[in-house]
Scaffold this motif. Structure first.
Motif, short mmCIF file in Angstrom:
data_model
loop_
_atom_site.label_atom_id
_atom_site.label_comp_id
_atom_site.label_asym_id
_atom_site.label_seq_id
_atom_site.Cartn_x
_atom_site.Cartn_y
_atom_site.Cartn_z
N ASN A 147 0.67 6.45 -6.99
CA ASN A 147 -0.55 7.21 -7.27
C ASN A 147 -0.26 8.71 -7.29
N SER A 148 0.57 9.14 -6.34
CA SER A 148 0.91 10.56 -6.25
C SER A 148 1.78 10.99 -7.43
N THR B 197 -7.40 8.83 -10.26
CA THR B 197 -6.26 9.27 -9.45
C THR B 197 -5.40 10.28 -10.20
N THR C 59 0.84 -1.21 0.00
CA THR C 59 0.00 0.00 0.00
C THR C 59 0.87 1.25 0.00
N ARG D 245 0.55 4.12 -2.81
CA ARG D 245 0.25 5.51 -2.49
C ARG D 245 1.24 6.45 -3.19
#
Length: 228
Positions: free
Chosen positions: A125-126, A157, A118, A122
């Motif tokens: 995704n950023s 996203t 995860t 994260r």
């Protein structure tokens, strides 16, 4: 037969690892180039601020327009510095992703299995939202999904325009701070407004006056190129 063999071929974990690392290095190099361009643009903008300030001091009849130019260039400088900070943060984040990916592949080699992370999800995704990295980061995320390191990402996203527009509203306090820092004793922070900038008749001559509007357009063009 070659076509069938190609369809059945599946990369080994080591090949997947090399591909992911190559994509990360490609993105890091891209960020390094963009950061260097921003540094050069920042220095040029500082020079334009000083030139405009000198013009205002030397020629009182042009003071108002020159002082307006000073603040326009200062706003550009604030924007450049914010973008540079964002790219520096993204570079550190990308290097963190690389370490986590290598660690995930090491665990897979030792334990024979891998779990979706995860944390990597994260960060990826950023980073995939960045206009500068959008294409290659999507390719990296695809490779990470194939390897089972991250789960499938959804399209919403991706960065929407509102996130970029939020960087456009520089506070005037930041502009005043920039001018106070660059012009120092010639511009106390309390006198940073366009019509209040000092305009003494005596001031050192500029070697050459540049077309300020053209230079501003060029700088904005470079900034837009970095975002695209």
């Amino acid at each position: 037969m070659e076509t069938i063999r190609g369809l059945l071929w599946k990369p080994t974990p080591e090949e997947q690892k090399r591909k992911c690392n190559a994509l990360v290095r490609q993105n890091v190099r891209k960020l390094d180039r963009d950061i260097q361009q921003l540094k050069a643009t920042e220095q040029k903008t500082k020079t334009l601020i000083l030139q405009s300030s000198k013009r205002a001091q030397r020629n009182p009849s042009m003071a108002k327009q020159a002082n307006q130019d000073v603040r326009i260039f200062a706003r550009e400088l604030v924007r450049i510095r914010k973008q540079n900070s964002r790219l520096q943060t993204s570079k550190a984040q990308l290097q963190s992703v690389q370490m986590q990916v290598n660690e995930a592949f090491s665990v897979r080699r030792i334990e024979g299995s891998i779990k979706a992370s995860t944390g990597i999800m994260r960060d990826v995704n950023s980073l995939v939202r960045l206009p500068e990295l959008m294409g290659t980061m999507r390719e990296l995320s695809s490779e990470l999904m194939k390897a089972g390191i991250i789960e499938e990402m959804v399209d919403d996203t991706l960065m929407d325009n509102e996130m970029l527009e939020g960087e456009e509203g520089e506070a005037e306090e930041e502009v005043d701070k920039v001018l106070s820092d660059i012009l120092k004793d010639r511009l106390p922070a309390s006198k940073a407004k366009e019509d209040d900038l000092p305009t003494p008749a005596q001031a050192e001559e500029e070697d050459e006056e540049e077309d300020q509007a053209e230079m501003l357009a060029q700088m904005r063009g470079r900034l837009e190129a970095l975002k695209s």
